[in-house]
Scaffold this motif. Structure first.
Motif, PDB file in Angstrom:
ATOM      1  N   VAL A 400      70.338  58.509  29.735  1.00  0.00           N
ATOM      2  CA  VAL A 400      70.296  59.970  29.655  1.00  0.00           C
ATOM      3  C   VAL A 400      68.892  60.445  29.290  1.00  0.00           C
ATOM      4  N   GLY A 401      68.385  59.978  28.155  1.00  0.00           N
ATOM      5  CA  GLY A 401      67.056  60.390  27.729  1.00  0.00           C
ATOM      6  C   GLY A 401      67.043  61.481  26.687  1.00  0.00           C
ATOM      7  N   LEU A 402      68.207  62.036  26.339  1.00  0.00           N
ATOM      8  CA  LEU A 402      68.245  62.995  25.237  1.00  0.00           C
ATOM      9  C   LEU A 402      67.948  62.262  23.938  1.00  0.00           C
ATOM     10  N   SER A 403      67.269  62.941  23.025  1.00  0.00           N
ATOM     11  CA  SER A 403      66.877  62.292  21.780  1.00  0.00           C
ATOM     12  C   SER A 403      66.989  63.266  20.619  1.00  0.00           C
ATOM     13  N   ALA A 404      67.347  62.726  19.479  1.00  0.00           N
ATOM     14  CA  ALA A 404      67.369  63.517  18.246  1.00  0.00           C
ATOM     15  C   ALA A 404      66.029  63.427  17.525  1.00  0.00           C
ATOM     16  N   GLY A 405      65.013  62.890  18.199  1.00  0.00           N
ATOM     17  CA  GLY A 405      63.670  62.865  17.658  1.00  0.00           C
ATOM     18  C   GLY A 405      63.305  61.634  16.858  1.00  0.00           C
ATOM     19  N   ILE A 406      64.070  60.544  17.004  1.00  0.00           N
ATOM     20  CA  ILE A 406      63.777  59.364  16.201  1.00  0.00           C
ATOM     21  C   ILE A 406      63.223  58.208  17.036  1.00  0.00           C
ATOM     22  N   THR A 407      63.079  58.396  18.352  1.00  0.00           N
ATOM     23  CA  THR A 407      62.644  57.292  19.215  1.00  0.00           C
ATOM     24  C   THR A 407      61.288  56.750  18.792  1.00  0.00           C
ATOM     25  N   ALA A 408      60.335  57.654  18.582  1.00  0.00           N
ATOM     26  CA  ALA A 408      58.983  57.218  18.233  1.00  0.00           C
ATOM     27  C   ALA A 408      58.915  56.604  16.843  1.00  0.00           C
ATOM     28  N   ASP A 409      59.892  56.907  15.987  1.00  0.00           N
ATOM     29  CA  ASP A 409      59.893  56.384  14.619  1.00  0.00           C
ATOM     30  C   ASP A 409      60.443  54.964  14.531  1.00  0.00           C
ATOM     31  N   LEU A 410      61.072  54.490  15.592  1.00  0.00           N
ATOM     32  CA  LEU A 410      61.651  53.152  15.554  1.00  0.00           C
ATOM     33  C   LEU A 410      60.554  52.094  15.558  1.00  0.00           C
ATOM     34  N   SER A 411      60.858  50.974  14.956  1.00  0.00           N
ATOM     35  CA  SER A 411      59.917  49.858  14.945  1.00  0.00           C
ATOM     36  C   SER A 411      59.801  49.259  16.338  1.00  0.00           C
ATOM     37  N   GLY A 412      58.869  48.325  16.493  1.00  0.00           N
ATOM     38  CA  GLY A 412      58.725  47.662  17.781  1.00  0.00           C
ATOM     39  C   GLY A 412      59.995  46.971  18.211  1.00  0.00           C
ATOM     40  N   THR A 413      60.670  46.326  17.264  1.00  0.00           N
ATOM     41  CA  THR A 413      61.938  45.674  17.591  1.00  0.00           C
ATOM     42  C   THR A 413      62.981  46.681  18.031  1.00  0.00           C
ATOM     43  N   GLY A 414      63.032  47.823  17.334  1.00  0.00           N
ATOM     44  CA  GLY A 414      63.978  48.859  17.708  1.00  0.00           C
ATOM     45  C   GLY A 414      63.720  49.402  19.102  1.00  0.00           C
ATOM     46  N   GLN A 415      62.447  49.586  19.455  1.00  0.00           N
ATOM     47  CA  GLN A 415      62.114  50.057  20.791  1.00  0.00           C
ATOM     48  C   GLN A 415      62.452  49.014  21.856  1.00  0.00           C
ATOM     49  N   LEU A 416      62.283  47.738  21.525  1.00  0.00           N
ATOM     50  CA  LEU A 416      62.672  46.685  22.466  1.00  0.00           C
ATOM     51  C   LEU A 416      64.182  46.695  22.700  1.00  0.00           C
ATOM     52  N   ILE A 417      64.953  47.006  21.663  1.00  0.00           N
ATOM     53  CA  ILE A 417      66.408  47.117  21.820  1.00  0.00           C
ATOM     54  C   ILE A 417      66.743  48.257  22.782  1.00  0.00           C
ATOM     55  N   LEU A 418      66.050  49.393  22.629  1.00  0.00           N
ATOM     56  CA  LEU A 418      66.286  50.510  23.539  1.00  0.00           C
ATOM     57  C   LEU A 418      65.880  50.159  24.964  1.00  0.00           C
ATOM     58  N   ILE A 419      64.798  49.399  25.119  1.00  0.00           N
ATOM     59  CA  ILE A 419      64.385  48.951  26.453  1.00  0.00           C
ATOM     60  C   ILE A 419      65.495  48.107  27.086  1.00  0.00           C
TER      61      ILE A 419
END
Length: 455
Positions: A400-419
Protein backbone atom coordinates in the motif's frame (compact mmCIF):
# COMPACT_ATOMS: atom_id res chain seq x y z
CA UNK A 1 22.63 -34.57 -32.66
CA UNK A 2 20.04 -31.91 -33.50
CA UNK A 3 17.29 -34.18 -32.19
CA UNK A 4 19.09 -34.54 -28.85
CA UNK A 5 19.53 -30.78 -28.58
CA UNK A 6 15.87 -30.20 -29.37
CA UNK A 7 14.87 -32.71 -26.71
CA UNK A 8 17.14 -31.05 -24.17
CA UNK A 9 15.75 -27.61 -25.00
CA UNK A 10 12.21 -28.96 -24.77
CA UNK A 11 12.90 -30.44 -21.35
CA UNK A 12 14.40 -27.17 -20.12
CA UNK A 13 11.39 -25.22 -21.41
CA UNK A 14 8.96 -27.60 -19.74
CA UNK A 15 10.93 -27.26 -16.50
CA UNK A 16 10.45 -23.52 -16.56
CA UNK A 17 6.77 -23.93 -17.33
CA UNK A 18 6.40 -26.27 -14.37
CA UNK A 19 7.93 -23.64 -12.10
CA UNK A 20 6.94 -20.21 -13.50
CA UNK A 21 7.31 -18.68 -10.03
CA UNK A 22 11.09 -18.91 -10.43
CA UNK A 23 11.00 -16.73 -13.53
CA UNK A 24 8.69 -14.18 -11.89
CA UNK A 25 10.78 -13.89 -8.73
CA UNK A 26 14.06 -13.64 -10.64
CA UNK A 27 12.65 -11.02 -12.99
CA UNK A 28 11.50 -8.74 -10.20
CA UNK A 29 14.68 -9.29 -8.22
CA UNK A 30 16.71 -8.27 -11.27
CA UNK A 31 14.62 -5.10 -11.70
CA UNK A 32 15.18 -4.22 -8.03
CA UNK A 33 18.92 -4.80 -8.40
CA UNK A 34 19.13 -2.53 -11.45
CA UNK A 35 17.05 0.12 -9.69
CA UNK A 36 19.26 -0.04 -6.61
CA UNK A 37 22.40 0.52 -8.68
CA UNK A 38 20.82 3.47 -10.52
CA UNK A 39 19.62 5.11 -7.30
CA UNK A 40 23.10 4.79 -5.79
CA UNK A 41 24.57 6.95 -8.56
CA UNK A 42 25.51 10.48 -7.45
CA UNK A 43 23.26 11.88 -10.20
CA UNK A 44 20.19 10.34 -8.52
CA UNK A 45 20.58 12.40 -5.35
CA UNK A 46 19.98 16.13 -5.10
CA UNK A 47 22.62 16.53 -2.39
CA UNK A 48 26.33 15.76 -2.52
CA UNK A 49 27.55 12.19 -2.86
CA UNK A 50 25.66 9.04 -3.68
CA UNK A 51 22.94 7.18 -1.80
CA UNK A 52 23.77 4.43 0.67
CA UNK A 53 22.92 0.85 -0.23
CA UNK A 54 20.03 0.39 2.22
CA UNK A 55 18.22 3.57 1.16
CA UNK A 56 18.62 2.75 -2.52
CA UNK A 57 17.51 -0.86 -2.01
CA UNK A 58 14.49 0.19 0.06
CA UNK A 59 13.22 2.69 -2.51
CA UNK A 60 13.97 0.44 -5.49
CA UNK A 61 11.98 -2.36 -3.85
CA UNK A 62 9.18 0.02 -2.93
CA UNK A 63 8.99 1.30 -6.52
CA UNK A 64 9.22 -2.06 -8.33
CA UNK A 65 6.74 -3.62 -5.91
CA UNK A 66 4.54 -0.49 -6.40
CA UNK A 67 4.29 0.11 -2.67
CA UNK A 68 5.18 3.73 -1.94
CA UNK A 69 6.83 3.46 1.47
CA UNK A 70 9.78 5.85 1.76
CA UNK A 71 12.52 6.58 4.27
CA UNK A 72 13.50 9.94 2.75
CA UNK A 73 11.56 12.93 1.43
CA UNK A 74 11.13 12.06 -2.26
CA UNK A 75 11.04 15.59 -3.81
CA UNK A 76 13.84 16.85 -1.54
CA UNK A 77 16.26 13.92 -1.40
CA UNK A 78 16.15 12.72 -5.01
CA UNK A 79 17.19 14.69 -8.05
CA UNK A 80 15.10 14.82 -11.21
CA UNK A 81 17.13 11.89 -12.50
CA UNK A 82 16.39 9.94 -9.31
CA UNK A 83 12.68 10.74 -9.60
CA UNK A 84 12.66 9.55 -13.22
CA UNK A 85 14.39 6.32 -12.18
CA UNK A 86 11.72 5.75 -9.53
CA UNK A 87 9.01 6.52 -12.10
CA UNK A 88 10.53 4.01 -14.50
CA UNK A 89 10.72 1.34 -11.81
CA UNK A 90 7.07 1.96 -10.94
CA UNK A 91 6.05 1.57 -14.58
CA UNK A 92 8.12 -1.58 -15.05
CA UNK A 93 6.80 -3.07 -11.82
CA UNK A 94 3.16 -2.26 -12.50
CA UNK A 95 3.18 -3.37 -16.12
CA UNK A 96 5.12 -6.49 -15.21
CA UNK A 97 2.71 -7.40 -12.44
CA UNK A 98 -0.38 -7.10 -14.63
CA UNK A 99 1.27 -8.91 -17.54
CA UNK A 100 2.82 -11.74 -15.56
CA UNK A 101 -0.31 -12.32 -13.50
CA UNK A 102 -2.43 -12.50 -16.65
CA UNK A 103 0.05 -14.79 -18.40
CA UNK A 104 0.22 -17.06 -15.36
CA UNK A 105 -3.58 -17.25 -15.37
CA UNK A 106 -3.42 -18.19 -19.06
CA UNK A 107 -0.75 -20.82 -18.33
CA UNK A 108 -2.79 -22.28 -15.46
CA UNK A 109 -5.87 -22.40 -17.68
CA UNK A 110 -4.02 -24.36 -20.35
CA UNK A 111 -2.73 -26.83 -17.79
CA UNK A 112 -6.21 -27.65 -16.51
CA UNK A 113 -8.10 -30.75 -17.55
CA UNK A 114 -10.56 -30.72 -20.43
CA UNK A 115 -13.63 -30.40 -18.22
CA UNK A 116 -12.11 -27.55 -16.23
CA UNK A 117 -11.03 -25.79 -19.41
CA UNK A 118 -14.51 -26.01 -20.89
CA UNK A 119 -15.98 -24.66 -17.67
CA UNK A 120 -13.48 -21.82 -17.56
CA UNK A 121 -14.04 -20.96 -21.22
CA UNK A 122 -17.78 -20.76 -20.63
CA UNK A 123 -17.28 -18.70 -17.49
CA UNK A 124 -14.83 -16.08 -18.74
CA UNK A 125 -13.03 -15.08 -21.90
CA UNK A 126 -10.64 -12.80 -20.03
CA UNK A 127 -7.80 -15.29 -19.66
CA UNK A 128 -9.12 -18.42 -21.31
CA UNK A 129 -8.87 -17.86 -25.05
CA UNK A 130 -6.30 -15.09 -25.40
CA UNK A 131 -2.78 -15.61 -26.67
CA UNK A 132 0.37 -14.26 -25.07
CA UNK A 133 0.68 -11.47 -27.61
CA UNK A 134 -2.93 -10.47 -27.09
CA UNK A 135 -2.52 -10.36 -23.32
CA UNK A 136 0.56 -8.16 -23.51
CA UNK A 137 -1.06 -5.86 -26.08
CA UNK A 138 -4.21 -5.56 -23.97
CA UNK A 139 -2.31 -4.71 -20.79
CA UNK A 140 -0.22 -2.15 -22.70
CA UNK A 141 -3.26 -0.42 -24.26
CA UNK A 142 -5.15 -0.26 -20.97
CA UNK A 143 -2.10 1.07 -19.14
CA UNK A 144 -1.29 3.78 -21.69
CA UNK A 145 -4.92 4.88 -22.12
CA UNK A 146 -5.60 5.23 -18.40
CA UNK A 147 -2.31 6.94 -17.62
CA UNK A 148 -2.60 9.45 -20.47
CA UNK A 149 -6.19 10.32 -19.55
CA UNK A 150 -5.41 10.96 -15.89
CA UNK A 151 -2.12 12.73 -16.72
CA UNK A 152 -3.97 15.18 -18.98
CA UNK A 153 -6.51 15.98 -16.26
CA UNK A 154 -3.84 16.51 -13.61
CA UNK A 155 -1.67 18.59 -15.94
CA UNK A 156 -4.52 20.98 -16.64
CA UNK A 157 -5.27 21.33 -12.92
CA UNK A 158 -1.67 21.94 -11.90
CA UNK A 159 -1.21 24.50 -14.70
CA UNK A 160 -4.51 26.35 -14.41
CA UNK A 161 -5.26 25.94 -10.72
CA UNK A 162 -1.81 26.21 -9.14
CA UNK A 163 0.06 28.42 -11.65
CA UNK A 164 2.64 25.76 -12.47
CA UNK A 165 4.45 26.18 -15.78
CA UNK A 166 3.26 23.81 -18.48
CA UNK A 167 6.50 21.84 -18.36
CA UNK A 168 6.38 21.38 -14.60
CA UNK A 169 2.62 20.75 -14.68
CA UNK A 170 3.09 18.03 -17.32
CA UNK A 171 5.85 16.41 -15.28
CA UNK A 172 3.69 16.43 -12.14
CA UNK A 173 0.70 15.13 -14.06
CA UNK A 174 2.57 12.24 -15.68
CA UNK A 175 4.40 11.25 -12.51
CA UNK A 176 1.30 11.15 -10.31
CA UNK A 177 -0.79 9.48 -13.02
CA UNK A 178 1.72 6.64 -13.44
CA UNK A 179 2.14 6.35 -9.69
CA UNK A 180 -1.64 6.25 -9.17
CA UNK A 181 -2.57 3.77 -11.91
CA UNK A 182 0.18 1.43 -10.77
CA UNK A 183 -1.02 1.82 -7.18
CA UNK A 184 2.46 2.97 -6.12
CA UNK A 185 1.65 6.08 -4.11
CA UNK A 186 4.92 7.96 -4.68
CA UNK A 187 4.27 11.71 -4.66
CA UNK A 188 6.37 14.74 -5.54
CA UNK A 189 5.14 16.70 -2.55
CA UNK A 190 6.69 16.40 0.91
CA UNK A 191 3.27 15.95 2.55
CA UNK A 192 2.04 13.56 -0.17
CA UNK A 193 -1.39 14.97 -1.13
CA UNK A 194 -2.38 16.52 2.21
CA UNK A 195 -2.23 19.96 0.58
CA UNK A 196 -4.93 18.88 -1.91
CA UNK A 197 -7.25 17.17 0.58
CA UNK A 198 -10.31 19.21 -0.47
CA UNK A 199 -9.45 19.64 -4.17
CA UNK A 200 -11.68 17.27 -6.20
CA UNK A 201 -9.79 18.07 -9.45
CA UNK A 202 -6.69 16.44 -7.97
CA UNK A 203 -8.14 13.80 -5.66
CA UNK A 204 -10.82 12.35 -7.95
CA UNK A 205 -8.62 11.69 -11.03
CA UNK A 206 -6.00 10.07 -8.81
CA UNK A 207 -8.67 8.00 -7.05
CA UNK A 208 -10.06 6.93 -10.45
CA UNK A 209 -6.59 5.83 -11.59
CA UNK A 210 -6.04 3.84 -8.39
CA UNK A 211 -9.39 2.05 -8.75
CA UNK A 212 -8.79 1.39 -12.46
CA UNK A 213 -5.37 -0.13 -11.88
CA UNK A 214 -6.61 -2.14 -8.94
CA UNK A 215 -9.46 -3.84 -10.80
CA UNK A 216 -7.10 -5.95 -12.88
CA UNK A 217 -6.65 -6.66 -16.58
CA UNK A 218 -9.14 -9.57 -16.80
CA UNK A 219 -11.94 -7.32 -15.53
CA UNK A 220 -11.16 -4.52 -17.98
CA UNK A 221 -10.87 -6.94 -20.88
CA UNK A 222 -14.24 -8.47 -20.09
CA UNK A 223 -15.86 -5.05 -19.66
CA UNK A 224 -14.48 -4.01 -23.05
CA UNK A 225 -15.98 -7.11 -24.67
CA UNK A 226 -19.30 -7.35 -22.89
CA UNK A 227 -19.70 -3.77 -21.64
CA UNK A 228 -23.08 -3.28 -20.00
CA UNK A 229 -24.28 -6.86 -20.39
CA UNK A 230 -23.74 -7.42 -16.69
CA UNK A 231 -25.80 -10.61 -16.61
CA UNK A 232 -23.16 -12.28 -18.81
CA UNK A 233 -20.21 -11.18 -16.65
CA UNK A 234 -18.00 -13.91 -15.26
CA UNK A 235 -18.02 -14.73 -11.57
CA UNK A 236 -14.59 -13.11 -11.19
CA UNK A 237 -15.73 -9.80 -12.70
CA UNK A 238 -19.00 -9.81 -10.76
CA UNK A 239 -17.25 -10.49 -7.45
CA UNK A 240 -14.53 -7.92 -8.10
CA UNK A 241 -16.82 -5.07 -9.13
CA UNK A 242 -19.55 -5.65 -6.56
CA UNK A 243 -17.14 -6.08 -3.66
CA UNK A 244 -15.05 -3.09 -4.76
CA UNK A 245 -18.12 -0.87 -4.83
CA UNK A 246 -19.27 -2.19 -1.46
CA UNK A 247 -15.92 -1.67 0.24
CA UNK A 248 -15.58 1.83 -1.21
CA UNK A 249 -18.97 2.85 0.19
CA UNK A 250 -18.39 1.23 3.58
CA UNK A 251 -14.83 2.56 3.77
CA UNK A 252 -15.96 6.10 2.98
CA UNK A 253 -18.64 5.99 5.68
CA UNK A 254 -16.22 4.48 8.19
CA UNK A 255 -13.34 6.91 7.66
CA UNK A 256 -15.57 9.98 7.43
CA UNK A 257 -17.54 9.10 10.57
CA UNK A 258 -14.43 8.21 12.56
CA UNK A 259 -12.49 11.35 11.65
CA UNK A 260 -15.40 13.80 11.34
CA UNK A 261 -14.49 15.83 14.42
CA UNK A 262 -10.75 15.12 14.50
CA UNK A 263 -8.95 18.47 13.96
CA UNK A 264 -5.73 16.61 13.15
CA UNK A 265 -7.22 15.08 9.99
CA UNK A 266 -10.51 16.30 8.47
CA UNK A 267 -12.22 18.00 11.42
CA UNK A 268 -11.52 21.54 10.15
CA UNK A 269 -12.86 20.90 6.63
CA UNK A 270 -16.36 21.77 5.45
CA UNK A 271 -18.85 19.00 4.77
CA UNK A 272 -17.98 18.47 1.05
CA UNK A 273 -14.30 18.45 1.99
CA UNK A 274 -14.84 15.86 4.69
CA UNK A 275 -16.78 13.60 2.32
CA UNK A 276 -14.11 13.94 -0.37
CA UNK A 277 -11.32 13.17 2.12
CA UNK A 278 -13.25 10.20 3.48
CA UNK A 279 -13.77 8.80 -0.01
CA UNK A 280 -10.14 9.40 -1.00
CA UNK A 281 -8.82 7.65 2.08
CA UNK A 282 -11.21 4.79 1.44
CA UNK A 283 -9.69 4.33 -2.03
CA UNK A 284 -6.03 4.60 -1.07
CA UNK A 285 -5.85 1.44 1.09
CA UNK A 286 -6.79 -0.47 -2.08
CA UNK A 287 -3.47 -0.23 -2.43
CA UNK A 288 -1.95 3.13 -3.28
CA UNK A 289 0.18 5.00 -0.80
CA UNK A 290 -1.12 8.54 -1.33
CA UNK A 291 -2.46 10.13 1.81
CA UNK A 292 -4.54 13.30 2.07
CA UNK A 293 -4.65 13.10 5.87
CA UNK A 294 -1.92 12.67 8.47
CA UNK A 295 -2.23 9.10 9.72
CA UNK A 296 -0.05 9.94 12.70
CA UNK A 297 -2.99 12.10 13.86
CA UNK A 298 -5.69 9.57 12.94
CA UNK A 299 -7.75 7.81 15.59
CA UNK A 300 -7.04 4.23 16.59
CA UNK A 301 -10.27 2.99 15.03
CA UNK A 302 -9.33 4.54 11.69
CA UNK A 303 -5.90 2.89 11.79
CA UNK A 304 -7.42 -0.51 12.52
CA UNK A 305 -10.10 -0.18 9.84
CA UNK A 306 -7.49 0.96 7.34
CA UNK A 307 -5.39 -2.10 8.19
CA UNK A 308 -8.36 -4.30 7.28
CA UNK A 309 -8.87 -2.50 3.95
CA UNK A 310 -5.15 -2.71 3.17
CA UNK A 311 -5.00 -6.41 3.95
CA UNK A 312 -7.95 -7.14 1.63
CA UNK A 313 -6.41 -5.18 -1.24
CA UNK A 314 -7.79 -5.00 -4.77
CA UNK A 315 -8.43 -7.16 -7.80
CA UNK A 316 -6.38 -10.04 -9.14
CA UNK A 317 -4.00 -9.57 -12.10
CA UNK A 318 -3.90 -5.85 -11.37
CA UNK A 319 -1.54 -3.43 -9.69
CA UNK A 320 -3.19 -3.71 -6.28
CA UNK A 321 -1.77 -5.82 -3.47
CA UNK A 322 -3.25 -7.53 -0.41
CA UNK A 323 -4.74 -10.99 -0.37
CA UNK A 324 -7.01 -9.78 -3.22
CA UNK A 325 -10.66 -8.94 -3.01
CA UNK A 326 -11.82 -12.17 -4.64
CA UNK A 327 -10.02 -14.15 -1.92
CA UNK A 328 -11.80 -12.14 0.77
CA UNK A 329 -15.22 -12.45 -0.87
CA UNK A 330 -14.77 -16.16 -1.47
CA UNK A 331 -13.95 -16.74 2.19
CA UNK A 332 -17.01 -14.68 3.13
CA UNK A 333 -19.23 -17.01 1.08
CA UNK A 334 -17.53 -20.01 2.70
CA UNK A 335 -18.64 -18.68 6.10
CA UNK A 336 -22.16 -18.02 4.81
CA UNK A 337 -22.45 -21.55 3.43
CA UNK A 338 -21.19 -23.08 6.69
CA UNK A 339 -23.55 -21.00 8.82
CA UNK A 340 -26.47 -22.03 6.63
CA UNK A 341 -25.42 -25.67 6.76
CA UNK A 342 -25.14 -25.88 2.97
CA UNK A 343 -22.97 -28.50 1.32
CA UNK A 344 -21.72 -26.30 -1.54
CA UNK A 345 -20.32 -22.78 -1.46
CA UNK A 346 -22.32 -20.67 -3.88
CA UNK A 347 -21.98 -17.06 -5.00
CA UNK A 348 -23.85 -15.08 -7.68
CA UNK A 349 -25.49 -18.18 -9.09
CA UNK A 350 -22.27 -20.20 -9.31
CA UNK A 351 -20.86 -23.06 -7.23
CA UNK A 352 -17.33 -22.37 -6.04
CA UNK A 353 -14.80 -25.08 -6.81
CA UNK A 354 -13.19 -26.74 -3.77
CA UNK A 355 -9.72 -26.08 -5.15
CA UNK A 356 -10.36 -22.34 -5.22
CA UNK A 357 -11.51 -22.49 -1.60
CA UNK A 358 -8.35 -24.30 -0.51
CA UNK A 359 -6.17 -21.84 -2.39
CA UNK A 360 -7.97 -18.87 -0.82
CA UNK A 361 -7.55 -20.31 2.66
CA UNK A 362 -3.87 -20.97 2.01
CA UNK A 363 -3.19 -17.44 0.75
CA UNK A 364 -5.13 -15.80 3.58
CA UNK A 365 -3.60 -17.83 6.42
CA UNK A 366 -0.04 -17.57 5.11
CA UNK A 367 -0.53 -13.82 4.70
CA UNK A 368 -1.75 -13.48 8.27
CA UNK A 369 1.25 -15.46 9.45
CA UNK A 370 3.70 -13.28 7.51
CA UNK A 371 2.22 -10.05 8.85
CA UNK A 372 2.11 -11.31 12.43
CA UNK A 373 5.69 -12.60 12.32
CA UNK A 374 6.97 -9.32 10.90
CA UNK A 375 4.97 -7.27 13.41
CA UNK A 376 6.35 -9.30 16.30
CA UNK A 377 9.90 -8.77 15.04
CA UNK A 378 9.37 -5.03 14.53
CA UNK A 379 7.88 -4.61 18.01
CA UNK A 380 11.13 -5.89 19.48
CA UNK A 381 13.18 -3.57 17.25
CA UNK A 382 11.39 -0.29 17.93
CA UNK A 383 9.82 1.66 20.77
CA UNK A 384 6.78 2.63 18.71
CA UNK A 385 3.36 1.38 19.90
CA UNK A 386 1.87 -1.81 18.51
CA UNK A 387 -0.87 -0.11 16.49
CA UNK A 388 1.61 1.94 14.48
CA UNK A 389 3.95 -1.02 13.96
CA UNK A 390 1.07 -3.22 12.77
CA UNK A 391 -0.09 -0.45 10.44
CA UNK A 392 3.38 -0.26 8.91
CA UNK A 393 3.71 -4.03 8.53
CA UNK A 394 0.31 -4.45 6.86
CA UNK A 395 1.02 -1.49 4.58
CA UNK A 396 4.31 -3.07 3.45
CA UNK A 397 2.90 -6.57 2.94
CA UNK A 398 -0.18 -5.31 1.11
CA UNK A 399 2.09 -3.01 -0.98
CA UNK A 400 0.00 0.00 0.00
CA UNK A 401 2.59 2.55 1.08
CA UNK A 402 0.49 4.38 3.66
CA UNK A 403 2.54 5.23 6.73
CA UNK A 404 1.99 6.55 10.22
CA UNK A 405 5.37 8.27 9.94
CA UNK A 406 7.63 5.68 11.55
CA UNK A 407 9.28 4.15 8.45
CA UNK A 408 12.34 6.38 8.54
CA UNK A 409 12.72 5.83 12.30
CA UNK A 410 13.14 2.08 11.96
CA UNK A 411 16.58 0.56 12.30
CA UNK A 412 18.38 -1.00 9.36
CA UNK A 413 17.09 -4.41 10.40
CA UNK A 414 13.56 -3.07 10.62
CA UNK A 415 13.80 -1.59 7.13
CA UNK A 416 15.12 -4.90 5.79
CA UNK A 417 12.05 -6.60 7.28
CA UNK A 418 9.82 -4.13 5.43
CA UNK A 419 11.78 -4.79 2.22
CA UNK A 420 11.13 -8.51 2.64
CA UNK A 421 7.44 -7.85 3.33
CA UNK A 422 7.07 -5.71 0.23
CA UNK A 423 8.71 -8.33 -1.98
CA UNK A 424 6.75 -11.18 -0.40
CA UNK A 425 3.46 -9.31 -0.49
CA UNK A 426 3.91 -8.30 -4.12
CA UNK A 427 4.92 -11.68 -5.51
CA UNK A 428 3.76 -14.11 -2.85
CA UNK A 429 0.03 -14.40 -3.67
CA UNK A 430 0.65 -14.50 -7.45
CA UNK A 431 3.36 -17.14 -7.36
CA UNK A 432 1.71 -19.16 -4.61
CA UNK A 433 -1.65 -19.52 -6.34
CA UNK A 434 -0.06 -20.34 -9.71
CA UNK A 435 2.24 -22.89 -8.07
CA UNK A 436 -0.67 -24.53 -6.26
CA UNK A 437 -2.71 -24.73 -9.45
CA UNK A 438 0.11 -26.03 -11.64
CA UNK A 439 1.27 -28.74 -9.27
CA UNK A 440 -2.19 -30.13 -8.58
CA UNK A 441 -2.36 -33.87 -9.05
CA UNK A 442 -4.88 -36.55 -8.32
CA UNK A 443 -4.49 -39.67 -6.18
CA UNK A 444 -5.73 -43.12 -7.02
CA UNK A 445 -6.94 -43.63 -3.45
CA UNK A 446 -8.58 -41.73 -0.58
CA UNK A 447 -7.90 -42.18 3.11
CA UNK A 448 -10.70 -42.90 5.63
CA UNK A 449 -12.55 -39.76 6.65
CA UNK A 450 -11.84 -38.18 10.05
CA UNK A 451 -13.76 -35.44 11.85
CA UNK A 452 -11.79 -33.63 14.59
CA UNK A 453 -13.74 -31.45 17.02
CA UNK A 454 -13.87 -27.80 15.92
CA UNK A 455 -14.45 -24.95 18.34
Amino acid sequence: MSTSLELAEGKAQRAWLRHPAQLVVLGFAAAILVGTVLLMLPAARSGPGGTDLLTALFHATSAVCVTGLVTVDTPVYWSTFGEVVILGLIQVGGFGIMTLASLLALLVWRRLGLRSRLTTAAETKATGIGEVRGVIRGVFLITVTMELLVAAMLTLRFALGYDEGWGRATYLGVFHSVSAFNNAGFALFSDSLIGFVDDPWICLPIAFAVIAGGLGFPVWLELARRRTRWRSWSLHTTMTLSATAGLLVLGTIFVTANEWSNPGTIGDLDTPGKLLAGFFQSVMPRTAGFNAIDYAQARDGTLLGTCVLMFIGGGSAGTAGGIKITTFVLLFWVIVAEVRGERDVEAHGRRIDDRAIRQALTVALLSVGAVMAATLALVHLTDHPLDLVLFEAVSAFATVGLSAGITADLSGTGQLILIGLMFLGRLGPITLVSALALRERGKLYRLPEGRPLIG
